[in-house]
Motif scaffolding. Structure first.
Motif, mmCIF file in Angstrom:
data_model
loop_
_atom_site.group_PDB
_atom_site.id
_atom_site.type_symbol
_atom_site.label_atom_id
_atom_site.label_comp_id
_atom_site.label_asym_id
_atom_site.label_seq_id
_atom_site.Cartn_x
_atom_site.Cartn_y
_atom_site.Cartn_z
ATOM 1 N N UNK A 158 -3.628 5.929 -10.553
ATOM 2 C CA UNK A 158 -2.328 6.609 -10.560
ATOM 3 C C UNK A 158 -2.507 8.109 -10.774
ATOM 4 N N UNK A 159 -3.391 8.479 -11.693
ATOM 5 C CA UNK A 159 -3.641 9.890 -11.950
ATOM 6 C C UNK A 159 -4.166 10.578 -10.691
ATOM 7 N N UNK A 160 -5.109 9.944 -10.006
ATOM 8 C CA UNK A 160 -5.658 10.519 -8.774
ATOM 9 C C UNK A 160 -4.578 10.667 -7.709
ATOM 10 N N UNK A 161 -3.726 9.657 -7.573
ATOM 11 C CA UNK A 161 -2.628 9.749 -6.603
ATOM 12 C C UNK A 161 -1.658 10.856 -7.007
ATOM 13 N N UNK A 162 -1.377 10.952 -8.289
ATOM 14 C CA UNK A 162 -0.483 12.012 -8.771
ATOM 15 C C UNK A 162 -1.025 13.392 -8.453
ATOM 16 N N UNK A 163 -2.313 13.562 -8.600
ATOM 17 C CA UNK A 163 -2.936 14.855 -8.283
ATOM 18 C C UNK A 163 -2.818 15.157 -6.789
ATOM 19 N N UNK A 164 -3.015 14.145 -5.955
ATOM 20 C CA UNK A 164 -2.873 14.333 -4.504
ATOM 21 C C UNK A 164 -1.422 14.665 -4.148
ATOM 22 N N UNK A 165 -0.480 14.005 -4.800
ATOM 23 C CA UNK A 165 0.940 14.280 -4.547
ATOM 24 C C UNK A 165 1.311 15.685 -4.995
ATOM 25 N N UNK A 166 0.789 16.117 -6.149
ATOM 26 C CA UNK A 166 1.051 17.474 -6.635
ATOM 27 C C UNK A 166 0.520 18.505 -5.640
ATOM 28 N N UNK A 167 -0.688 18.268 -5.141
ATOM 29 C CA UNK A 167 -1.283 19.189 -4.179
ATOM 30 C C UNK A 167 -0.461 19.227 -2.889
ATOM 31 N N UNK A 168 0.042 18.077 -2.449
ATOM 32 C CA UNK A 168 0.874 18.023 -1.231
ATOM 33 C C UNK A 168 2.152 18.830 -1.437
ATOM 34 N N UNK A 169 2.807 18.647 -2.578
ATOM 35 C CA UNK A 169 4.026 19.404 -2.859
ATOM 36 C C UNK A 169 3.746 20.900 -2.873
ATOM 37 N N UNK A 170 2.653 21.289 -3.519
ATOM 38 C CA UNK A 170 2.290 22.707 -3.585
ATOM 39 C C UNK A 170 2.028 23.276 -2.192
ATOM 40 N N UNK A 222 0.831 -1.204 0.000
ATOM 41 C CA UNK A 222 0.000 0.000 0.000
ATOM 42 C C UNK A 222 0.868 1.258 0.000
ATOM 43 N N UNK A 223 0.440 2.247 -0.764
ATOM 44 C CA UNK A 223 1.178 3.500 -0.847
ATOM 45 C C UNK A 223 1.013 4.278 0.455
ATOM 46 N N UNK A 224 2.064 4.982 0.882
ATOM 47 C CA UNK A 224 1.954 5.773 2.107
ATOM 48 C C UNK A 224 0.948 6.911 1.954
ATOM 49 N N UNK A 225 0.396 7.338 3.074
ATOM 50 C CA UNK A 225 -0.577 8.434 3.073
ATOM 51 C C UNK A 225 0.096 9.715 2.597
ATOM 52 N N UNK A 226 -0.487 10.333 1.608
ATOM 53 C CA UNK A 226 0.083 11.529 0.998
ATOM 54 C C UNK A 226 0.196 12.663 2.010
ATOM 55 N N UNK A 227 -0.787 12.829 2.874
ATOM 56 C CA UNK A 227 -0.792 13.960 3.811
ATOM 57 C C UNK A 227 0.263 13.850 4.902
ATOM 58 N N UNK A 228 0.983 12.741 4.959
ATOM 59 C CA UNK A 228 2.057 12.569 5.942
ATOM 60 C C UNK A 228 3.439 12.637 5.295
ATOM 61 N N UNK A 229 3.482 12.764 3.976
ATOM 62 C CA UNK A 229 4.751 12.715 3.246
ATOM 63 C C UNK A 229 5.529 14.022 3.335
ATOM 64 N N UNK A 230 6.847 13.887 3.336
ATOM 65 C CA UNK A 230 7.713 15.061 3.208
ATOM 66 C C UNK A 230 7.654 15.530 1.755
ATOM 67 N N UNK A 231 8.167 16.711 1.511
ATOM 68 C CA UNK A 231 8.193 17.231 0.144
ATOM 69 C C UNK A 231 8.970 16.292 -0.763
ATOM 70 N N UNK A 232 10.127 15.852 -0.292
ATOM 71 C CA UNK A 232 10.986 14.996 -1.105
ATOM 72 C C UNK A 232 10.303 13.667 -1.437
ATOM 73 N N UNK A 233 9.629 13.083 -0.456
ATOM 74 C CA UNK A 233 8.934 11.816 -0.685
ATOM 75 C C UNK A 233 7.767 12.006 -1.652
ATOM 76 N N UNK A 234 7.030 13.099 -1.486
ATOM 77 C CA UNK A 234 5.901 13.367 -2.372
ATOM 78 C C UNK A 234 6.384 13.619 -3.798
ATOM 79 N N UNK A 235 7.470 14.336 -3.952
ATOM 80 C CA UNK A 235 8.012 14.613 -5.281
ATOM 81 C C UNK A 235 8.500 13.318 -5.941
ATOM 82 N N UNK A 236 9.165 12.469 -5.180
ATOM 83 C CA UNK A 236 9.628 11.185 -5.720
ATOM 84 C C UNK A 236 8.433 10.325 -6.129
ATOM 85 N N UNK A 237 7.393 10.327 -5.317
ATOM 86 C CA UNK A 237 6.186 9.581 -5.651
ATOM 87 C C UNK A 237 5.529 10.119 -6.912
#
Length: 82
Positions: A42-54, A6-21
């Motif tokens: 994957x697209x939905x996860x990518x959008x969540x990761x982009x929002x986390x990085x932002x 299972x992929x880690x929760x996006x809202x707990x990721x560091x910037x670096x981890x979210x960017x790598x994801x």
């Protein structure tokens, strides 16, 4: 993503981890060999990761904006407002 851990929760990721994801998601989608349902996930996860990085970048910008130079030239952090 189907046979992976299972992929880690996006809202707990560091910037670096979210960017790598996010980079991993983009690479997998660009290959074009992912089934439709998995591509959508994957697209939905990518959008969540982009929002986390932002969000993390905006938070960092706010912190940097609070750093000021005092009258003696020393750098100090101004108290956060809000």
């Amino acid at each position: 993503m189907s046979d992976q851990a299972p992929a880690p929760a996006v809202d707990k990721m560091s910037y670096e981890a979210a960017m790598a994801g996010l980079e991993d998601v983009v690479n997998r989608l660009e290959r074009g060999d992912v089934p439709l349902e998995e591509s959508i996930a994957l697209y939905e996860r990518g959008e969540a990761l982009r929002a986390r990085c932002e969000a993390l970048l905006q938070e960092a910008e706010m912190k940097v904006a609070q750093i000021t130079a005092g009258p003696d030239g020393e750098v100090a952090a101004a108290p956060m407002k809000g």
